[in-house]
Design a protein around this motif. Structure first.
Motif, PDB file in Angstrom:
ATOM      1  N   ASN A 109       0.799  -1.249   0.000  1.00  0.00           N
ATOM      2  CA  ASN A 109       0.000   0.000   0.000  1.00  0.00           C
ATOM      3  C   ASN A 109       0.826   1.291   0.000  1.00  0.00           C
ATOM      4  O   ASN A 109       0.272   2.370   0.207  1.00  0.00           O
ATOM      5  N   GLU A 111       2.617   4.039  -2.048  1.00  0.00           N
ATOM      6  CA  GLU A 111       2.623   4.495  -3.449  1.00  0.00           C
ATOM      7  C   GLU A 111       3.755   5.455  -3.783  1.00  0.00           C
ATOM      8  O   GLU A 111       4.239   5.482  -4.898  1.00  0.00           O
ATOM      9  N   CYS A 214       7.721  -0.943 -10.783  1.00  0.00           N
ATOM     10  CA  CYS A 214       6.369  -1.357 -10.446  1.00  0.00           C
ATOM     11  C   CYS A 214       5.689  -0.103  -9.867  1.00  0.00           C
ATOM     12  O   CYS A 214       5.433  -0.044  -8.668  1.00  0.00           O
ATOM     13  N   GLY A 216       3.526   2.887  -8.371  1.00  0.00           N
ATOM     14  CA  GLY A 216       2.365   2.738  -7.497  1.00  0.00           C
ATOM     15  C   GLY A 216       2.688   1.725  -6.414  1.00  0.00           C
ATOM     16  O   GLY A 216       3.832   1.303  -6.261  1.00  0.00           O
ATOM     17  N   ILE A 218       3.332  -1.576  -4.697  1.00  0.00           N
ATOM     18  CA  ILE A 218       3.801  -2.852  -5.260  1.00  0.00           C
ATOM     19  C   ILE A 218       2.896  -3.992  -4.812  1.00  0.00           C
ATOM     20  O   ILE A 218       2.634  -4.161  -3.629  1.00  0.00           O
ATOM     21  N   THR A 219       2.406  -4.764  -5.785  1.00  0.00           N
ATOM     22  CA  THR A 219       1.663  -5.992  -5.446  1.00  0.00           C
ATOM     23  C   THR A 219       2.452  -7.176  -5.992  1.00  0.00           C
ATOM     24  O   THR A 219       3.185  -7.037  -6.979  1.00  0.00           O
ATOM     25  N   ARG A 222       1.749  -8.077  -9.737  1.00  0.00           N
ATOM     26  CA  ARG A 222       2.283  -7.116 -10.712  1.00  0.00           C
ATOM     27  C   ARG A 222       3.812  -7.178 -10.733  1.00  0.00           C
ATOM     28  O   ARG A 222       4.446  -7.063 -11.787  1.00  0.00           O
ATOM     29  N   ASP A 255       0.424   0.792 -12.571  1.00  0.00           N
ATOM     30  CA  ASP A 255      -0.748   0.346 -11.818  1.00  0.00           C
ATOM     31  C   ASP A 255      -2.063   0.812 -12.457  1.00  0.00           C
ATOM     32  O   ASP A 255      -2.820   1.557 -11.857  1.00  0.00           O
ATOM     33  N   LYS A 257      -5.170  -0.720 -15.488  1.00  0.00           N
ATOM     34  CA  LYS A 257      -5.579  -1.809 -16.387  1.00  0.00           C
ATOM     35  C   LYS A 257      -6.345  -1.235 -17.568  1.00  0.00           C
ATOM     36  O   LYS A 257      -6.899  -0.135 -17.488  1.00  0.00           O
ATOM     37  N   TRP A 270      -3.186  -5.541 -17.182  1.00  0.00           N
ATOM     38  CA  TRP A 270      -2.138  -4.512 -17.178  1.00  0.00           C
ATOM     39  C   TRP A 270      -1.470  -4.352 -18.538  1.00  0.00           C
ATOM     40  O   TRP A 270      -1.568  -5.216 -19.411  1.00  0.00           O
TER      41      TRP A 270
END
Length: 327
Positions: A109, A111, A214, A216, A218-219, A222, A255, A257, A270
């Motif tokens: 979370n 950014e 990555c 935004g 990071i997940t 992704r 980040d 789609k 993405w």
């Protein structure tokens, strides 16, 4: 210890013979400095730390303790290569720490690019310090400082990233065997020390790794898309003889789609952005002209092989107005 400077009349290391002479000289100096004590090194797998590791293994063998922290933001195959080259081939005293979960949990979370960088840098020092405290008898810290680092920090261009940052109680004496060398010289020394070409000639890679690719928050999914698409790009550039000709090339997965069609159905996935640039000094950069057929092939492979991706874009922006990295 007196400050060692690069002599003004020093001949640039361009041949195996000159590299060999430098290695022999440094091996002696390191042995004199260290004696029978232990040396600690953060081994990232990058050019500078890898060359320092190989040089110190030659000089003091198992007295060197290498700590490789995998923060989960390395490129595909890199942690495995560090283990293979240093532990298996060079018989190094290597501590491998998989701290992936620890880093990615801290980054969840977040950014803001600067905050991400600070978390990655700070957490790296924490993990490294924890590992150092588990070890006995360490009196020296080896670093992959090179001559441009010293010049830039003297001119105040940037804080020297290698020096400092460790907790106060870790008062190690520094061992910096390549600090009077330029990057091209470090590579020649590394080749002479028997390191593999893809380690010695690898393109520049930022400290925060794929974390800056990555954008935004990071997940994991992704991040995996960045890692897989980057591996495809590197493989195709190698096949098409672009590997040594382009200074830096990588993929970014931002980040957002967009709508597409996959297997006859609507997809909402993405985009992968490809970036390939050339530069002399990283202050300005031009964009590489990739052959259109290769571009089409890259699009085919990335959209077919990377889960969660339905578009591929090419970044045509030079520096300025863009930076080389996205974050």
């Amino acid at each position: 210890m007196e400050e060692i400077r690069r002599p003004d009349d020093m001949v640039r290391i361009t041949t195996p013979e000159l590299a060999q002479a430098f290695i022999e000289e440094q091996v002696k100096l390191v042995q004199e400095q260290v004696g029978d004590k232990k040396v600690l090194l953060a081994l990232s797998g990058g050019v500078d730390s890898s060359v320092v590791a190989a040089l110190l293994i030659k000089a003091i063998g198992k007295q060197l303790v290498c700590v490789h922290v995998n923060h989960g933001l390395l490129r595909k195959g890199e942690p495995e290569q560090v283990i293979e080259v240093f532990r298996n081939q060079m018989n190094a005293n290597l501590v491998y720490v998989d701290a992936t979960d620890r880093f990615l949990d801290k980054l969840a979370n977040v950014e803001d690019p600067e905050t991400k960088r600070k978390i990655i840098g700070g957490e790296f020092i924490e993990v490294f310090a924890e590992e150092a405290r588990k070890l006995d008898g360490i009196e020296f810290l080896a670093q992959g400082t090179i001559w441009p680092d010293i010049l830039e920090s003297e001119k105040g261009i940037k804080a020297h990233h290698n020096a400092g940052g460790l907790p106060e109680d870790m008062n190690f004496e520094l061992v910096e065997p390549v600090k009077i060398l330029f990057k091209d010289e470090v590579r020649i020394v590394g080749k002479e020390l028997g390191l593999p070409d893809n380690m010695v000639f690898r393109q520049p890679f930022p400290g925060p790794g794929l974390g800056v690719r990555c954008p935004g928050a990071i997940t994991r999914d992704r991040l995996e898309a960045v890692r897989e698409s980057d591996a495809i790009l590197r493989e195709e550039f190698a096949k098409n003889n672009l590997e040594g000709k382009v200074w830096q090339y990588f993929t970014v997965v931002p980040d957002f789609k967009s709508t597409g069609i996959k297997n006859g159905k609507r997809s909402f996935e993405w985009s992968v952005i490809i970036r390939a640039v050339n530069t002399q000094d990283a202050m300005t950069a031009t964009v590489e002209n990739i052959p259109f057929e290769l571009m089409q092939h890259l699009v085919e492979r990335i959209t077919a092989e990377v889960p969660g991706v339905n578009r591929v874009l090419y970044d045509f922006t030079p520096k300025p107005t863009g930076t080389i990295e996205f974050e």
